[in-house]
Design an enzyme around this catalytic site. Structure first.
Site, PDB file in Angstrom:
ATOM      1  N   GLU A  36       0.844  -1.196   0.000  1.00  0.00           N
ATOM      2  CA  GLU A  36       0.000   0.000   0.000  1.00  0.00           C
ATOM      3  C   GLU A  36       0.878   1.244   0.000  1.00  0.00           C
ATOM      4  O   GLU A  36       1.770   1.380   0.835  1.00  0.00           O
ATOM      5  CB  GLU A  36      -0.932   0.010   1.208  1.00  0.00           C
ATOM      6  CG  GLU A  36      -1.780   1.267   1.344  1.00  0.00           C
ATOM      7  CD  GLU A  36      -2.622   1.553   0.101  1.00  0.00           C
ATOM      8  OE1 GLU A  36      -2.459   2.659  -0.451  1.00  0.00           O
ATOM      9  OE2 GLU A  36      -3.416   0.688  -0.306  1.00  0.00           O
ATOM     10  N   ASP A  39      -2.825   5.197   2.483  1.00  0.00           N
ATOM     11  CA  ASP A  39      -3.404   4.832   3.773  1.00  0.00           C
ATOM     12  C   ASP A  39      -4.051   3.459   3.711  1.00  0.00           C
ATOM     13  O   ASP A  39      -4.769   3.130   2.754  1.00  0.00           O
ATOM     14  CB  ASP A  39      -4.467   5.856   4.196  1.00  0.00           C
ATOM     15  CG  ASP A  39      -3.882   7.244   4.370  1.00  0.00           C
ATOM     16  OD1 ASP A  39      -2.804   7.335   4.968  1.00  0.00           O
ATOM     17  OD2 ASP A  39      -4.505   8.220   3.897  1.00  0.00           O
ATOM     18  N   GLY A  41      -6.754   0.810   4.140  1.00  0.00           N
ATOM     19  CA  GLY A  41      -8.203   0.966   4.076  1.00  0.00           C
ATOM     20  C   GLY A  41      -8.693   1.618   2.808  1.00  0.00           C
ATOM     21  O   GLY A  41      -9.888   1.584   2.505  1.00  0.00           O
ATOM     22  N   GLY A  42      -7.789   2.247   2.055  1.00  0.00           N
ATOM     23  CA  GLY A  42      -8.152   2.820   0.769  1.00  0.00           C
ATOM     24  C   GLY A  42      -9.225   3.881   0.844  1.00  0.00           C
ATOM     25  O   GLY A  42      -9.413   4.558   1.857  1.00  0.00           O
ATOM     26  N   THR A  43      -9.955   4.032  -0.257  1.00  0.00           N
ATOM     27  CA  THR A  43     -10.970   5.084  -0.359  1.00  0.00           C
ATOM     28  C   THR A  43     -12.083   4.902   0.661  1.00  0.00           C
ATOM     29  O   THR A  43     -12.484   5.847   1.341  1.00  0.00           O
ATOM     30  CB  THR A  43     -11.557   5.114  -1.779  1.00  0.00           C
ATOM     31  OG1 THR A  43     -10.539   5.499  -2.699  1.00  0.00           O
ATOM     32  CG2 THR A  43     -12.704   6.112  -1.870  1.00  0.00           C
ATOM     33  N   TYR A 187     -25.499   8.997  -6.032  1.00  0.00           N
ATOM     34  CA  TYR A 187     -25.576   8.791  -4.587  1.00  0.00           C
ATOM     35  C   TYR A 187     -24.609   9.705  -3.832  1.00  0.00           C
ATOM     36  O   TYR A 187     -24.913  10.153  -2.726  1.00  0.00           O
ATOM     37  CB  TYR A 187     -25.357   7.318  -4.232  1.00  0.00           C
ATOM     38  CG  TYR A 187     -23.932   6.830  -4.316  1.00  0.00           C
ATOM     39  CD1 TYR A 187     -23.098   6.856  -3.206  1.00  0.00           C
ATOM     40  CD2 TYR A 187     -23.413   6.338  -5.500  1.00  0.00           C
ATOM     41  CE1 TYR A 187     -21.787   6.415  -3.275  1.00  0.00           C
ATOM     42  CE2 TYR A 187     -22.112   5.886  -5.586  1.00  0.00           C
ATOM     43  CZ  TYR A 187     -21.303   5.931  -4.465  1.00  0.00           C
ATOM     44  OH  TYR A 187     -20.006   5.501  -4.539  1.00  0.00           O
ATOM     45  N   THR A 276     -19.125  13.700  -9.799  1.00  0.00           N
ATOM     46  CA  THR A 276     -19.436  13.171 -11.127  1.00  0.00           C
ATOM     47  C   THR A 276     -18.960  11.736 -11.314  1.00  0.00           C
ATOM     48  O   THR A 276     -18.696  11.298 -12.427  1.00  0.00           O
ATOM     49  CB  THR A 276     -18.813  14.079 -12.204  1.00  0.00           C
ATOM     50  OG1 THR A 276     -17.452  14.357 -11.853  1.00  0.00           O
ATOM     51  CG2 THR A 276     -19.572  15.390 -12.306  1.00  0.00           C
ATOM     52  N   ASP A 322     -12.869  -1.613  -7.607  1.00  0.00           N
ATOM     53  CA  ASP A 322     -13.303  -0.565  -8.536  1.00  0.00           C
ATOM     54  C   ASP A 322     -12.587  -0.632  -9.879  1.00  0.00           C
ATOM     55  O   ASP A 322     -13.158  -0.311 -10.922  1.00  0.00           O
ATOM     56  CB  ASP A 322     -13.062   0.814  -7.914  1.00  0.00           C
ATOM     57  CG  ASP A 322     -14.025   1.140  -6.790  1.00  0.00           C
ATOM     58  OD1 ASP A 322     -14.880   0.288  -6.474  1.00  0.00           O
ATOM     59  OD2 ASP A 322     -13.919   2.235  -6.216  1.00  0.00           O
ATOM     60  N   HIS A 458     -43.722  -8.703  13.721  1.00  0.00           N
ATOM     61  CA  HIS A 458     -44.649  -7.565  13.734  1.00  0.00           C
ATOM     62  C   HIS A 458     -44.576  -6.871  15.100  1.00  0.00           C
ATOM     63  O   HIS A 458     -44.506  -7.544  16.127  1.00  0.00           O
ATOM     64  CB  HIS A 458     -46.082  -8.049  13.489  1.00  0.00           C
ATOM     65  CG  HIS A 458     -47.111  -6.969  13.652  1.00  0.00           C
ATOM     66  ND1 HIS A 458     -47.324  -6.013  12.686  1.00  0.00           N
ATOM     67  CD2 HIS A 458     -47.954  -6.682  14.681  1.00  0.00           C
ATOM     68  CE1 HIS A 458     -48.271  -5.187  13.098  1.00  0.00           C
ATOM     69  NE2 HIS A 458     -48.683  -5.576  14.307  1.00  0.00           N
TER      70      HIS A 458
END
Length: 476
Positions: A36, A39, A41-43, A187, A276, A322, A458
């Site tokens: 790495e 950092d 944990g990444g994004t 989102y 975007t 990603d 319920h």
């Protein structure tokens, strides 16, 4: 492990995908290292899911406490609600630090060798690791690429990271501008419009496509516009491009009609968030050293997560997250990491992307899994079957009525002949928690004919989904 290699597995990138792969690899008995450059944990941990949800939790409470009409209906009176931006920002930062620390400790506890530096492929089973003062080489029987993604900034938008910025800076909440423009209504844009309006900012939302929230099912977008946009201090533009954004005080934004390409307006705002979307972080990985060409920046992979070159498998090279362009979600990356390791170990596994849920943590929340209704109709037309859909409303749910949170719907899209669920879309209180039942049903190719007979507690919000299953079953 063969004596020829330093490791059984080397993972480049310690985001959620890399972490998930490393943990599973150790559990499968593989000697593992993870590289790495930034950092741990990444994004997700540092600039995405975790800090943004901390901000949404805090700002959501501010919104709830300021909603005197809602509180009064519950018999509650609260006066003088206040907040401190710095302490809300600290809440997000502290959470990031804790989770990053926990993630690092978990790898150390499992004896994963963590290497700080920039990892780059030299050939199929050899990697260069570049640090500030040296370059070293390591070998591995298998390599998994998990480089992640970075915010996409369209041409014509100038970023100064202060007045014009991306979500990377927005999660730090260093400013609360009186008037902020948000470019994009996906989102990320929706979540930050929720945060900023709760904390007293005016928002202008700019969307290039004809309709706001174009990635959501149309029925969900309609409700979202009614409950998340119109009642709040949000001005909207759709079918409009932000063709030029110049940082400063004020920030100037040139607005252009997306179809005619004519400039239609200029805005002067205090700040601008560019939301975007994201693009793969696949530069300088050494892919060219082994003849791999990316596709629009994405690493081509097959269903087993093996990297492809001209359609052929590159031996011992895998990619997840990603950068593969399959689903740009943290939990999808983690799941891919596990699947890749399973295949490395000789256990043939693939991943069902249609069953992976997603959510926007607005107030109320939005969640979805599977196909939208337009996409399902296209599939039905292609494969020769008819689809149907049903909707149920939170306003008829006992728990939602008790909470005084009745805005929202649940929508189920299914195969008219077999009843198999093709997609589920929810907007309403705790939608992100409710979607998992639907995701499991899609993963198991369940029919509403069977799901209609499941018994739900319920009074709970899960009965919104239960009612939808029952309505769908009756309609077959």
């Amino acid at each position: 492990m063969s004596n020829r290699f330093d490791y059984d597995l080397v993972i480049i990138g310690a985001g959620v995908g890399g972490h998930g792969a490393a943990v599973h690899a150790v559990n499968c008995g593989l000697k593992t290292a993870i590289i790495e450059a930034k950092d741990m944990g990444g994004t997700c941990v540092n600039r995405g899911c975790i800090p943004s949800k901390a901000l949404l939790a805090a700002s959501g409470r501010v919104r709830a406490l300021q909603n005197t009409h809602h509180l009064k209906s519950l018999g509650i009176q609260v006066d003088g609600v206040g907040f401190q931006r710095e302490l809300i920002a600290d809440h997000a930062t502290n959470l990031v630090n804790k989770i990053r620390s926990d993630l690092t400790k978990s790898l150390n506890r499992l004896k994963v060798n963590t290497i700080k530096g920039w990892g780059k492929i030299i050939d199929n089973q050899r990697i260069s690791v570049l640090t500030n003062d040296e370059e070293k080489f390591i070998t591995a029987k298998d390599i998994i690429l998990c480089p992640g993604s970075v915010p996409f900034v369209p041409h014509g938008i100038e970023i100064d990271h202060k007045t014009v910025f991306t979500s990377d800076e927005a999660v730090k909440l260093e400013i609360l501008p009186q008037w902020i423009a948000i470019i994009g209504s996906g989102y990320i844009g929706l979540e930050f419009s929720d945060i900023y309006t709760a904390l007293g900012c005016e928002v202008t939302m700019i969307e290039a496509l004809d309709n706001l929230m174009p990635g959501f099912d149309p029925d969900i977008s309609k409700v979202a516009e009614r409950v998340l946009i119109k009642p709040r201090d949000i001005e909207t533009y759709s079918g409009i491009l932000a063709t030029k954004v110049v940082p400063g005080s004020p920030v100037t934004i040139e607005l252009t009609d997306a179809k005619t390409k004519e400039v239609v307006n200029f805005l002067e705002v205090d700040a601008c968030l560019v939301a975007t979307g994201r693009m793969p972080a696949t530069k300088n990985l050494g892919l060219e050293n082994i003849g791999i060409e990316t596709q629009r920046g994405f690493i081509p992979v097959n269903e087993r997560l093996e990297v492809l070159s001209d359609g052929k498998i590159v031996p011992h090279l895998w990619a997840v997250g990603d950068a593969t362009g399959k689903m740009m979600l943290a939990h999808a990356a983690s799941g891919q990491g596990v699947i890749a390791v399973e295949n490395i170990c000789g256990r043939d596994k693939t991943i069902n992307y249609r069953s992976i849920p997603a959510a926007a943590f607005t107030h109320p929340e939005i969640s979805y899994v599977g196909l939208t209704e337009p996409a399902a109709r296209e599939l039905g037309k292609k494969e020769g079957f008819t689809i149907a859909s049903v909707k149920t409303h939170f306003k008829s749910n006992s728990k939602a009525l008790a909470e005084g949170e009745t805005d929202g719907i649940a929508k189920i899209i299914y195969h008219q002949g077999t009843g198999e669920i093709l997609g589920v879309h929810i907007i309403g209180i705790h939608a992100s928690d409710l979607i998992q039942e639907a995701a499991n049903a899609i993963a198991q190719h369940q029919s509403v004919r069977n799901l209609a007979f499941n018994i739900h507690a319920h009074p709970t919000l899960s009965e919104v989904i239960d009612e939808a299953f029952k309505r769908a079953d009756l309609a077959i």
